[in-house]
Design a protein around this motif. Structure first.
Motif, PDB file in Angstrom:
ATOM      1  N   UNK A   1      17.054   3.786  15.062  1.00  0.00           N
ATOM      2  CA  UNK A   1      17.399   3.701  14.221  1.00  0.00           C
ATOM      3  C   UNK A   1      18.025   3.018  13.061  1.00  0.00           C
ATOM      4  N   UNK A   2      17.538   1.129  13.871  1.00  0.00           N
ATOM      5  CA  UNK A   2      17.374   0.490  12.755  1.00  0.00           C
ATOM      6  C   UNK A   2      15.919   0.757  12.086  1.00  0.00           C
ATOM      7  N   UNK A   3      15.411   1.501  12.627  1.00  0.00           N
ATOM      8  CA  UNK A   3      13.483   1.153  12.127  1.00  0.00           C
ATOM      9  C   UNK A   3      13.857   2.407  10.866  1.00  0.00           C
ATOM     10  N   UNK A   4      14.423   3.243  11.065  1.00  0.00           N
ATOM     11  CA  UNK A   4      15.084   3.761   9.870  1.00  0.00           C
ATOM     12  C   UNK A   4      15.872   3.021   8.694  1.00  0.00           C
ATOM     13  N   UNK A   5      16.827   3.247   9.077  1.00  0.00           N
ATOM     14  CA  UNK A   5      17.171   1.922   7.508  1.00  0.00           C
ATOM     15  C   UNK A   5      16.947   1.176   7.412  1.00  0.00           C
ATOM     16  N   UNK A   6      15.729   0.330   8.219  1.00  0.00           N
ATOM     17  CA  UNK A   6      15.027  -0.863   7.242  1.00  0.00           C
ATOM     18  C   UNK A   6      13.833  -0.003   6.741  1.00  0.00           C
ATOM     19  N   UNK A   7      13.320   0.817   6.813  1.00  0.00           N
ATOM     20  CA  UNK A   7      12.613   1.399   6.161  1.00  0.00           C
ATOM     21  C   UNK A   7      12.854   2.344   4.653  1.00  0.00           C
ATOM     22  N   UNK A   8      14.859   2.261   4.289  1.00  0.00           N
ATOM     23  CA  UNK A   8      15.051   3.171   3.710  1.00  0.00           C
ATOM     24  C   UNK A   8      15.041   1.504   2.310  1.00  0.00           C
ATOM     25  N   UNK A   9      14.796   0.733   2.796  1.00  0.00           N
ATOM     26  CA  UNK A   9      14.997  -0.654   2.135  1.00  0.00           C
ATOM     27  C   UNK A   9      14.065  -0.445   1.301  1.00  0.00           C
ATOM     28  N   UNK A  10      13.880  -0.993  -0.200  1.00  0.00           N
ATOM     29  CA  UNK A  10      12.906  -1.000  -0.854  1.00  0.00           C
ATOM     30  C   UNK A  10      12.386  -2.305  -1.079  1.00  0.00           C
ATOM     31  N   UNK A  11      12.679  -3.569  -0.510  1.00  0.00           N
ATOM     32  CA  UNK A  11      11.571  -4.252   0.045  1.00  0.00           C
ATOM     33  C   UNK A  11      10.798  -4.189   0.993  1.00  0.00           C
ATOM     34  N   UNK A  12      10.544  -3.353   2.096  1.00  0.00           N
ATOM     35  CA  UNK A  12      10.150  -3.155   3.071  1.00  0.00           C
ATOM     36  C   UNK A  12       9.583  -1.306   2.668  1.00  0.00           C
ATOM     37  N   UNK A  13       7.657  -1.479   3.292  1.00  0.00           N
ATOM     38  CA  UNK A  13       6.855  -0.744   2.948  1.00  0.00           C
ATOM     39  C   UNK A  13       6.714   0.583   4.521  1.00  0.00           C
ATOM     40  N   UNK A  14       5.888  -0.833   4.543  1.00  0.00           N
ATOM     41  CA  UNK A  14       5.334  -0.266   6.343  1.00  0.00           C
ATOM     42  C   UNK A  14       3.673   0.008   6.002  1.00  0.00           C
ATOM     43  N   UNK A  15       2.735  -0.206   6.670  1.00  0.00           N
ATOM     44  CA  UNK A  15       2.975   0.379   8.031  1.00  0.00           C
ATOM     45  C   UNK A  15       4.065  -0.813   8.759  1.00  0.00           C
ATOM     46  N   UNK A  16       3.570  -0.038   9.820  1.00  0.00           N
ATOM     47  CA  UNK A  16       4.863  -0.971  11.541  1.00  0.00           C
ATOM     48  C   UNK A  16       4.186  -1.097  12.146  1.00  0.00           C
ATOM     49  N   UNK A  17       4.147  -2.837  12.167  1.00  0.00           N
ATOM     50  CA  UNK A  17       3.855  -3.637  13.554  1.00  0.00           C
ATOM     51  C   UNK A  17       4.999  -3.924  14.697  1.00  0.00           C
ATOM     52  N   UNK A  18       5.108  -3.864  15.888  1.00  0.00           N
ATOM     53  CA  UNK A  18       5.787  -4.359  17.139  1.00  0.00           C
ATOM     54  C   UNK A  18       5.335  -5.548  17.857  1.00  0.00           C
TER      55      UNK A  18
END
Length: 240
Positions: free
Chosen positions: A123-140
């Motif tokens: 759920x947190x990942x969904x919200x974070x990736x909606x922010x304009x300052x965050x693009x991807x890809x994603x690491x852990x």
């Protein structure tokens, strides 16, 4: 996602506290014109997000150009604990003080934490990736048990760095075979709370062909700081 505070750190890193429903978290973002790759960072066995070692890692990683986020798992940090949580922690403290076996207590404690934490991370990942300052890809990076489950069920996770020092429930040891993303696994050779052979067996079980094991002498909290820099280089190969 509601931001509740912010401060500008050295190097232009912006540190913001947020809430997402009942989930409290912290987000660090670099000073950059382009959307930054994201690293989800969790402390082994759900220690609080304000734990000093995690905060130091997050700030350093953000200074390298990544967005970094962490959350408190249910029953950790300022989040309320159930009676079962309190009993499990009391049983664990007593067993460690008396030298009793702790695996089954860890199993009953950590297993439910993983089950609760992974949906909240998604759920947190969904919200974070909606922010304009965050693009991807994603690491852990961090807590191995949660990281295994996330890597198995979340296709947006592109690479992971795990710390071998936390207890990994039996279910996640089986799920390790489903982890096929690039992996960096850090092991403290003399970790007093994590049998070395169990960690080596877990490394062997991971299904990915792109896995690297770094082992250093020393106890549980003795991971050398240069491994932080090695981790950033690892993510640089796979996220940038």
């Amino acid at each position: 996602m509601h931001f509740t505070s912010e401060q500008r750190l050295d190097g232009g890193v912006l540190e913001r506290e947020f809430t997402l429903g009942e989930i409290p978290g912290t987000l660090w973002t670099p000073e950059s014109a382009a959307p930054a790759p994201l690293i989800l960072m969790a402390h082994n066995n759900a220690l609080p997000k304000r734990e000093a070692r995690l905060v130091a890692r997050a700030r350093q990683t953000a200074a390298y150009g990544y967005a970094v986020a962490t959350i408190d798992a249910a029953g950790c940090g300022d989040r309320p604990r159930s009676a079962a949580d309190e009993q499990a922690r009391a049983d664990l403290r007593r067993a460690m003080q008396t030298g009793e076996p702790v695996d089954e207590i860890f199993e009953s404690f950590i297993g439910p934490l993983v089950e609760k934490a992974v949906p909240e991370w998604r759920t947190t990942l969904d919200a974070l990736l909606s922010l304009p300052e965050i693009g991807g890809p994603v690491g852990y990076s961090g807590w191995t048990a949660v990281g295994i489950r996330l890597a198995a069920v979340e296709p947006r996770i592109a690479a992971a760095g795990f710390f071998a020092g936390g207890y990994v429930p039996r279910a996640q040891r089986e799920e390790a075979r489903q982890v096929t993303i690039p992996l960096l696994f850090l092991l403290q050779w003399d970790d007093e709370g994590n049998p070395r052979q169990r960690a080596l067996d877990l490394f062997d079980a991971f299904g990915t062909e792109k896995k690297t094991l770094h082992a250093n002498l020393g106890g549980h909290t003795g991971t050398p700081w240069f491994e932080m820099e090695e981790g950033d280089r690892f993510f640089g190969r796979h996220l940038k």
